[in-house]
Design an enzyme around this catalytic site. Structure first.
Site, PDB file in Angstrom:
ATOM      1  N   TYR A  37       0.359  20.315 -38.196  1.00 28.84           N
ATOM      2  CA  TYR A  37       1.281  20.306 -39.330  1.00 28.84           C
ATOM      3  C   TYR A  37       1.487  18.904 -39.890  1.00 28.84           C
ATOM      4  CZ  TYR A  37       2.783  25.013 -37.924  1.00 28.84           C
ATOM      5  OH  TYR A  37       2.845  26.339 -37.606  1.00 28.84           O
TER       6      TYR A  37
ATOM      7  N   ASP B 188       4.503  26.164 -30.130  1.00 30.25           N
ATOM      8  CA  ASP B 188       3.810  26.795 -29.002  1.00 30.25           C
ATOM      9  C   ASP B 188       2.547  26.070 -28.579  1.00 30.25           C
ATOM     10  OD1 ASP B 188       5.553  29.123 -29.583  1.00 30.25           O
ATOM     11  OD2 ASP B 188       4.262  29.218 -31.352  1.00 30.25           O
TER      12      ASP B 188
ATOM     13  N   ARG C  10      34.143   7.616 -19.508  1.00 26.30           N
ATOM     14  CA  ARG C  10      33.706   8.992 -19.756  1.00 26.30           C
ATOM     15  C   ARG C  10      34.758   9.859 -19.079  1.00 26.30           C
ATOM     16  NH1 ARG C  10      27.745  10.943 -17.730  1.00 26.30           N
ATOM     17  NH2 ARG C  10      28.902  11.330 -15.826  1.00 26.30           N
TER      18      ARG C  10
ATOM     19  N   HIS D  37      31.787   6.484 -11.075  1.00 30.13           N
ATOM     20  CA  HIS D  37      30.383   6.553 -11.529  1.00 30.13           C
ATOM     21  C   HIS D  37      30.064   5.320 -12.372  1.00 30.13           C
ATOM     22  CE1 HIS D  37      26.665   8.643 -12.259  1.00 30.13           C
ATOM     23  NE2 HIS D  37      26.936   9.043 -13.472  1.00 30.13           N
TER      24      HIS D  37
ATOM     25  N   CYS E  77       3.641  21.405 -32.021  1.00 30.23           N
ATOM     26  CA  CYS E  77       4.190  22.589 -32.694  1.00 30.23           C
ATOM     27  C   CYS E  77       5.076  23.364 -31.715  1.00 30.23           C
ATOM     28  CB  CYS E  77       3.055  23.476 -33.187  1.00 30.23           C
ATOM     29  SG  CYS E  77       1.802  22.578 -34.116  1.00 30.23           S
TER      30      CYS E  77
ATOM     31  N   ARG F 164      25.437   9.515  -4.089  1.00 34.03           N
ATOM     32  CA  ARG F 164      25.144  10.722  -4.888  1.00 34.03           C
ATOM     33  C   ARG F 164      23.817  10.542  -5.595  1.00 34.03           C
ATOM     34  NH1 ARG F 164      30.053   9.262  -6.987  1.00 34.03           N
ATOM     35  NH2 ARG F 164      29.002   8.756  -8.934  1.00 34.03           N
TER      36      ARG F 164
ATOM     37  N   LYS G  89      22.594  19.559 -10.291  1.00 30.28           N
ATOM     38  CA  LYS G  89      23.098  20.097 -11.565  1.00 30.28           C
ATOM     39  C   LYS G  89      21.943  20.397 -12.522  1.00 30.28           C
ATOM     40  CE  LYS G  89      23.636  15.358 -13.234  1.00 30.28           C
ATOM     41  NZ  LYS G  89      24.558  14.231 -13.389  1.00 30.28           N
TER      42      LYS G  89
HETATM   43  C1  LIG Z   1      24.183  13.229 -12.559  1.00 27.99           C
HETATM   44  C2  LIG Z   1      25.149  12.462 -11.759  1.00 27.99           C
HETATM   45  C3  LIG Z   1      24.758  11.797 -10.584  1.00 27.99           C
HETATM   46  C4  LIG Z   1      23.323  11.650 -10.176  1.00 27.99           C
HETATM   47  O1  LIG Z   1      22.781  10.574 -10.903  1.00 27.99           O
HETATM   48  P1  LIG Z   1      21.263  10.115 -10.684  1.00 27.99           P
HETATM   49  O2  LIG Z   1      21.164   8.928 -11.555  1.00 27.99           O
HETATM   50  O3  LIG Z   1      20.429  11.257 -11.141  1.00 27.99           O
HETATM   51  O4  LIG Z   1      21.098   9.824  -9.251  1.00 27.99           O
HETATM   52  C5  LIG Z   1      25.733  11.205  -9.815  1.00 27.99           C
HETATM   53  N1  LIG Z   1      27.034  11.261 -10.178  1.00 27.99           N
HETATM   54  C6  LIG Z   1      27.436  11.872 -11.317  1.00 27.99           C
HETATM   55  C7  LIG Z   1      28.875  11.872 -11.674  1.00 27.99           C
HETATM   56  C8  LIG Z   1      26.518  12.475 -12.149  1.00 27.99           C
HETATM   57  O5  LIG Z   1      26.933  13.052 -13.279  1.00 27.99           O
END
Ligand SMILES: *Cc1c(COP(=O)(O)O)cnc(C)c1O
Length: 388
Positions: free
Chosen positions: A265, A314, A133, A165, A312, A221, A37
């Site tokens: 700056y 750039d 979430r 998750h 800054c 994952r 992603k």
């Molecule tokens: C981004 C994400 C992952 C991957 O997580 P990492 O910590 O980068 O391995 C797995 N599952 C879900 C739902 C995520 O949003």
């Protein structure tokens, strides 16, 4: 070489991603779902997915349908999963492309059904086990699982996965981990009782993959670890992951400062001794966090050089500590840890964020990305235009 010198570039090594995928799959001992992603965490989604597949990734996952469809369009024909939709989303293209979409609710199942023509959709169910979430909360499981099974019987979809998750997998001793895993087991039992028999049940992200073997289920994952970044600094053992990204540029100018000279700056840093400083032609317009002002370091001429004054839009200034370094000398913001340059994790620690944010945001829209392949066995030098 181009006629015009590149101001800066992001170099990504396909060999590192391939090796990391291989290592993660071997360590986990179950199929790997490689997460690409957000443009492959800033590395480039299509080449990252390709390298992950070459390294043995069984699945590729994205957040949005658009990302998954872009992978199909780029020729990825393997299992693909996506999980983030909005009300009113049209699922027809993803269903037709054989992409596994994720449902969090009965309403979403019905929206997916609307996109089904002849072949049943491939649908994974996400359950909320305590991240609070996305996903279905336990009170909604009975209705969700019942409708999921009904739709299977009616030929609308096949429930291919059930997943959740973690909230705190980078803190292995956090009590939420055990609690979430127990709730996930409850969800799997309830789903089985409702007659669902998914292909894959998955819970672990990168940190949990490495730190909680009991959470690996049928697949893991992994995102951040695929790119060679430590998913839980201070907790994970070094299993030999290789950072895939290096951010390079060159000193645009070098000058001598006298004590009392204040830099950039707001004059937030003042030389207290004679020194030399170098101008680095990258800034927050290129994803260099302005928060790194006076905090992060970069690698120049074999040493780590502190940023002086504000970053800054750039450009920013680094302290060369009196060294006589020529304009044009290479500057490495992060990458090449073997060469002693800072890592993305060093940047994250310096500015109190996570390495995910550093690699994902760097580059913005104006730093070109160049893919290399230090394995040599594959095509080298995929350029940005070949990525999509
Ligand atoms: C981004 C994400 C992952 C991957 O997580 P990492 O910590 O980068 O391995 C797995 N599952 C879900 C739902 C995520 O949003």
């Amino acid at each position: 070489m181009d006629q015009r010198a590149e101001r800066a570039e992001i170099v990504v090594d396909a060999a590192a991603i391939r090796a990391n995928a291989r290592l993660l799959r071997a360590t986990a001992g179950v199929p790997l779902i490689a997460v690409v992603k957000a443009d492959g965490y800033g590395h480039g989604m299509v080449p990252a997915a390709r390298a992950a597949r070459e390294g043995g990734a069984d699945w590729i996952a994205t957040a949005t349908q658009d990302e998954a469809l872009a992978l199909r369009a780029a020729g990825d024909t393997g299992p693909l999963l996506c999980w983030l939709a909005v009300p009113g989303e049209d699922y027809a293209d993803a269903v037709a492309a054989g992409i596994d979409v994720t449902a969090y609710s009965v309403e979403q199942l019905d929206a997916i059904a609307a996109g089904v023509t002849d072949t049943p959709a491939r649908v994974q169910l996400k359950v909320d086990t305590g991240l609070w979430r996305g996903g279905a909360v336990p009170a909604d499981w009975p209705r969700l699982f019942e409708r999921a099974r009904e739709g299977e019987r009616a030929g609308l979809w096949r429930i291919t996965g059930i997943w959740s998750h973690f909230a705190c997998s980078d803190e292995p001793d956090h009590p939420a981990n055990d609690q979430q895993q127990a709730v996930f087991d409850d969800a799997l039992s309830a789903a089985a009782a409702a007659g669902l028999d998914p292909e894959v049940r998955h819970l672990a992200n990168s940190a949990a993959t490495l730190l909680r073997p009991g959470a690996r289920y049928d697949a893991v994952r992994c995102g951040i670890a695929l790119y060679g970044q430590d998913p839980a600094p201070g907790h994970t053992a070094d299993i030999g992951l290789r950072p895939a990204m290096t951010v390079r540029t060159h000193l645009a100018m070098v000058k001598h400062l006298q004590p009392g000279a204040s830099v950039s700056y707001g004059h937030t840093w003042t030389a207290d001794r004679p020194t030399t400083v170098g101008l680095v032609p990258l800034g927050y317009g290129d994803g260099v966090p302005r928060h790194a002002s006076n905090l992060a370091t970069v690698g120049v001429a074999g040493k780590r050089r502190p940023i002086r004054g504000r970053v800054c839009m750039d450009q920013f200034v680094v302290d060369l500590d009196g060294d006589d370094v020529a304009p044009g000398t290479e500057v490495v913001l992060f990458g090449e840890p073997d060469a002693g340059t800072p890592t993305a994790q060093d940047w994250a620690a310096a500015i109190d964020t996570i390495n995910y944010e550093i690699v994902t945001r760097i580059g913005g829209t104006r730093v070109p990305r160049r893919w290399i392949d230090t394995d040599g066995a594959h095509d080298t030098h995929h350029t940005e235009s070949e990525e999509s």
